[in-house]
Design a protein around this motif. Structure first.
Motif, PDB file in Angstrom:
ATOM      1  N   GLY A   9       0.949  -1.133  -0.653  1.00 60.01           N
ATOM      2  CA  GLY A   9       0.060   0.089   0.191  1.00 60.01           C
ATOM      3  C   GLY A   9       0.789   0.900   0.035  1.00 60.01           C
ATOM      4  N   TRP A  10       2.418   1.383   0.284  1.00 63.53           N
ATOM      5  CA  TRP A  10       2.711   2.317   0.970  1.00 63.53           C
ATOM      6  C   TRP A  10       3.314   2.322  -0.379  1.00 63.53           C
ATOM      7  CZ3 TRP A  10       8.601   2.509   0.181  1.00 63.53           C
ATOM      8  CH2 TRP A  10       8.924   3.785   0.572  1.00 63.53           C
ATOM      9  N   PHE A  11       4.278   1.724  -1.158  1.00 64.97           N
ATOM     10  CA  PHE A  11       4.406   1.120  -2.872  1.00 64.97           C
ATOM     11  C   PHE A  11       3.906   2.091  -3.398  1.00 64.97           C
ATOM     12  CE2 PHE A  11       4.870  -0.381  -6.798  1.00 64.97           C
ATOM     13  CZ  PHE A  11       5.470   0.109  -7.107  1.00 64.97           C
ATOM     14  N   ALA A  12       1.865   1.502  -3.672  1.00 66.79           N
ATOM     15  CA  ALA A  12       1.025   2.044  -4.526  1.00 66.79           C
ATOM     16  C   ALA A  12       0.494   3.160  -3.653  1.00 66.79           C
ATOM     17  CB  ALA A  12      -0.176   0.755  -4.111  1.00 66.79           C
ATOM     18  N   MET A  13       1.555   4.300  -3.246  1.00 63.94           N
ATOM     19  CA  MET A  13       0.916   5.258  -2.772  1.00 63.94           C
ATOM     20  C   MET A  13       1.315   6.278  -3.763  1.00 63.94           C
ATOM     21  SD  MET A  13       1.090   7.047   0.220  1.00 63.94           S
ATOM     22  CE  MET A  13       2.554   7.125   0.646  1.00 63.94           C
ATOM     23  N   PHE A  14       2.814   5.963  -4.259  1.00 66.11           N
ATOM     24  CA  PHE A  14       3.717   6.369  -5.062  1.00 66.11           C
ATOM     25  C   PHE A  14       3.515   6.630  -6.826  1.00 66.11           C
ATOM     26  CE2 PHE A  14       6.227   6.332  -0.561  1.00 66.11           C
ATOM     27  CZ  PHE A  14       6.375   8.073  -0.648  1.00 66.11           C
ATOM     28  N   LEU A  15       2.468   5.229  -6.486  1.00 64.23           N
ATOM     29  CA  LEU A  15       2.022   5.645  -8.120  1.00 64.23           C
ATOM     30  C   LEU A  15       1.467   6.526  -8.581  1.00 64.23           C
ATOM     31  CD1 LEU A  15       1.732   1.363  -8.462  1.00 64.23           C
ATOM     32  CD2 LEU A  15       3.435   2.549  -9.284  1.00 64.23           C
ATOM     33  N   ILE A  16       0.363   7.017  -7.564  1.00 65.91           N
ATOM     34  CA  ILE A  16      -0.798   8.567  -7.936  1.00 65.91           C
ATOM     35  C   ILE A  16       0.676   9.207  -8.273  1.00 65.91           C
ATOM     36  CG2 ILE A  16      -1.791  10.509  -7.235  1.00 65.91           C
ATOM     37  CD1 ILE A  16      -2.655   7.651  -7.802  1.00 65.91           C
ATOM     38  N   TYR A  17       1.683   9.951  -8.099  1.00 65.19           N
ATOM     39  CA  TYR A  17       2.974  10.738  -7.810  1.00 65.19           C
ATOM     40  C   TYR A  17       3.280  10.472  -9.740  1.00 65.19           C
ATOM     41  CZ  TYR A  17       2.148  11.846  -3.214  1.00 65.19           C
ATOM     42  OH  TYR A  17       1.067  12.204  -2.279  1.00 65.19           O
ATOM     43  N   PHE A  18       4.164   8.796  -9.553  1.00 64.53           N
ATOM     44  CA  PHE A  18       4.700   8.762 -10.674  1.00 64.53           C
ATOM     45  C   PHE A  18       3.295   9.458 -12.260  1.00 64.53           C
ATOM     46  CE2 PHE A  18       5.075   5.600 -14.098  1.00 64.53           C
ATOM     47  CZ  PHE A  18       6.113   5.983 -14.433  1.00 64.53           C
ATOM     48  N   MET A  19       2.038   8.837 -12.022  1.00 58.04           N
ATOM     49  CA  MET A  19       1.034   9.144 -12.053  1.00 58.04           C
ATOM     50  C   MET A  19       0.627  10.818 -13.191  1.00 58.04           C
ATOM     51  SD  MET A  19      -3.061   7.710 -12.996  1.00 58.04           S
ATOM     52  CE  MET A  19      -3.642   9.414 -12.013  1.00 58.04           C
ATOM     53  N   ILE A  20       0.779  11.086 -12.557  1.00 52.20           N
ATOM     54  CA  ILE A  20       0.881  13.320 -12.258  1.00 52.20           C
ATOM     55  C   ILE A  20       2.113  13.597 -13.177  1.00 52.20           C
ATOM     56  CG2 ILE A  20       0.848  14.950 -11.047  1.00 52.20           C
ATOM     57  CD1 ILE A  20      -0.842  13.648  -8.851  1.00 52.20           C
ATOM     58  N   LEU A  21       2.727  12.665 -12.881  1.00 49.16           N
ATOM     59  CA  LEU A  21       4.227  13.403 -13.400  1.00 49.16           C
ATOM     60  C   LEU A  21       4.150  13.025 -14.981  1.00 49.16           C
ATOM     61  CD1 LEU A  21       7.335  12.541 -10.573  1.00 49.16           C
ATOM     62  CD2 LEU A  21       6.492  14.455 -11.336  1.00 49.16           C
ATOM     63  N   VAL A  22       3.986  11.369 -15.437  1.00 54.17           N
ATOM     64  CA  VAL A  22       3.468  11.580 -16.913  1.00 54.17           C
ATOM     65  C   VAL A  22       2.356  11.686 -17.657  1.00 54.17           C
ATOM     66  CG1 VAL A  22       2.594   9.793 -18.295  1.00 54.17           C
ATOM     67  CG2 VAL A  22       4.250   8.754 -16.924  1.00 54.17           C
ATOM     68  N   LEU A  23       1.407  12.531 -16.047  1.00 55.38           N
ATOM     69  CA  LEU A  23       0.346  13.512 -17.117  1.00 55.38           C
ATOM     70  C   LEU A  23       0.820  15.087 -17.859  1.00 55.38           C
ATOM     71  CD1 LEU A  23      -2.402  11.651 -15.426  1.00 55.38           C
ATOM     72  CD2 LEU A  23      -1.996  11.480 -18.053  1.00 55.38           C
ATOM     73  N   LEU A  24       1.749  15.373 -16.266  1.00 57.28           N
ATOM     74  CA  LEU A  24       2.496  16.705 -16.251  1.00 57.28           C
ATOM     75  C   LEU A  24       3.251  16.948 -17.665  1.00 57.28           C
ATOM     76  CD1 LEU A  24       3.160  17.612 -12.847  1.00 57.28           C
ATOM     77  CD2 LEU A  24       1.528  18.837 -14.516  1.00 57.28           C
ATOM     78  N   TYR A  25       4.475  15.702 -17.839  1.00 57.55           N
ATOM     79  CA  TYR A  25       4.551  15.851 -19.065  1.00 57.55           C
ATOM     80  C   TYR A  25       4.073  15.786 -20.503  1.00 57.55           C
ATOM     81  CZ  TYR A  25       8.562  13.955 -22.848  1.00 57.55           C
ATOM     82  OH  TYR A  25       9.589  13.888 -23.400  1.00 57.55           O
ATOM     83  N   ASP A  26       2.820  15.059 -20.515  1.00 54.72           N
ATOM     84  CA  ASP A  26       2.631  15.299 -22.013  1.00 54.72           C
ATOM     85  C   ASP A  26       1.561  16.442 -21.929  1.00 54.72           C
ATOM     86  OD1 ASP A  26       1.002  13.998 -23.642  1.00 54.72           O
ATOM     87  OD2 ASP A  26      -0.933  14.221 -22.736  1.00 54.72           O
ATOM     88  N   VAL A  27       1.472  16.797 -21.271  1.00 54.83           N
ATOM     89  CA  VAL A  27       0.896  18.539 -20.799  1.00 54.83           C
ATOM     90  C   VAL A  27       2.373  19.232 -21.911  1.00 54.83           C
ATOM     91  CG1 VAL A  27      -0.384  20.017 -19.907  1.00 54.83           C
ATOM     92  CG2 VAL A  27      -0.712  18.275 -19.679  1.00 54.83           C
ATOM     93  N   PHE A  28       3.086  19.250 -20.895  1.00 56.84           N
ATOM     94  CA  PHE A  28       4.385  20.379 -21.221  1.00 56.84           C
ATOM     95  C   PHE A  28       4.768  19.549 -22.057  1.00 56.84           C
ATOM     96  CE2 PHE A  28       8.459  20.801 -21.343  1.00 56.84           C
ATOM     97  CZ  PHE A  28       9.140  21.519 -20.998  1.00 56.84           C
ATOM     98  N   SER A  29       5.151  18.960 -23.158  1.00 61.00           N
ATOM     99  CA  SER A  29       5.978  18.025 -24.439  1.00 61.00           C
ATOM    100  C   SER A  29       4.592  18.541 -25.340  1.00 61.00           C
ATOM    101  CB  SER A  29       5.910  16.526 -24.204  1.00 61.00           C
ATOM    102  OG  SER A  29       5.794  16.103 -25.610  1.00 61.00           O
ATOM    103  N   ASP A  30       3.012  18.593 -25.009  1.00 63.30           N
ATOM    104  CA  ASP A  30       2.135  18.889 -26.084  1.00 63.30           C
ATOM    105  C   ASP A  30       2.302  20.760 -26.159  1.00 63.30           C
ATOM    106  OD1 ASP A  30       0.655  18.733 -28.080  1.00 63.30           O
ATOM    107  OD2 ASP A  30      -1.809  18.579 -26.681  1.00 63.30           O
TER     108      ASP A  30
END
Length: 159
Positions: A9-30
């Motif tokens: 569960g502790w590890f899973a919590m950090f996946l949300i932050y990873f997902m946010i970074l991926v989506l921010l990168y997508d917006v920045f890149s586009d």
């Protein structure tokens, strides 16, 4: 199993932050670089799926799931343990059927080299492996809950 559920569960919590970074990168890149990425949306979807699969055992452990409390809330600790020790087998049955279907789906994906029909075309095997492992962990967590409830029932008799 409880300790493993906490760690996962502790590890899973950090996946949300990873997902946010991926989506921010997508917006920045586009928007800033003018480069459309083919992989970011699907990576975010896979990350979210991994998050809720991995959060399952921790949710069961912490009793964070939805429960109908009309009668249950009025029972004492021993009464709740009796009901939980019976109903947990319905959850285990459901998870076992889900695991059976998941293994069948994983086998199909493995044999056919199944991929998403997109430009990135990622393999579905890794997410299906994760799903099956997490369903198995949820079954193990349910068994741990059952033994905890049996202990509560027997301790209630001793007092």
């Amino acid at each position: 199993m409880d300790g493993m559920a906490d760690l996962i569960g502790w590890f899973a919590m950090f996946l949300i932050y990873f997902m946010i970074l991926v989506l921010l990168y997508d917006v920045f890149s586009d928007k800033v670089l003018g480069i459309v990425q083919n992989w970011t949306l699907e990576m975010a979807q896979f990350t979210l799926a991994a998050f809720y699969f991995l959060a399952g055992p921790k949710t069961l452990k912490d009793e964070g799931h939805v429960r109908l409390d009309l009668i249950y809330e009025r029972l004492g600790m021993r009464g709740r343990a009796i009901i939980d020790s019976i109903t947990i087998w319905l959850v285990i049955f459901y998870l076992a059927v889900l695991l059976w279907g998941g293994i069948s789906s994983l086998h199909y994906s493995w044999v056919t080299h199944q991929r998403l029909p997109s430009l990135w075309a990622p393999s579905l095997v890794p997410i299906k492996i994760l799903m099956n492992v997490c369903v198995l962990l949820m079954i193990l967590q349910c068994i741990a809950i059952f033994f905890r409830d049996v202990l509560r029932i027997t301790e209630g008799d001793a007092r």
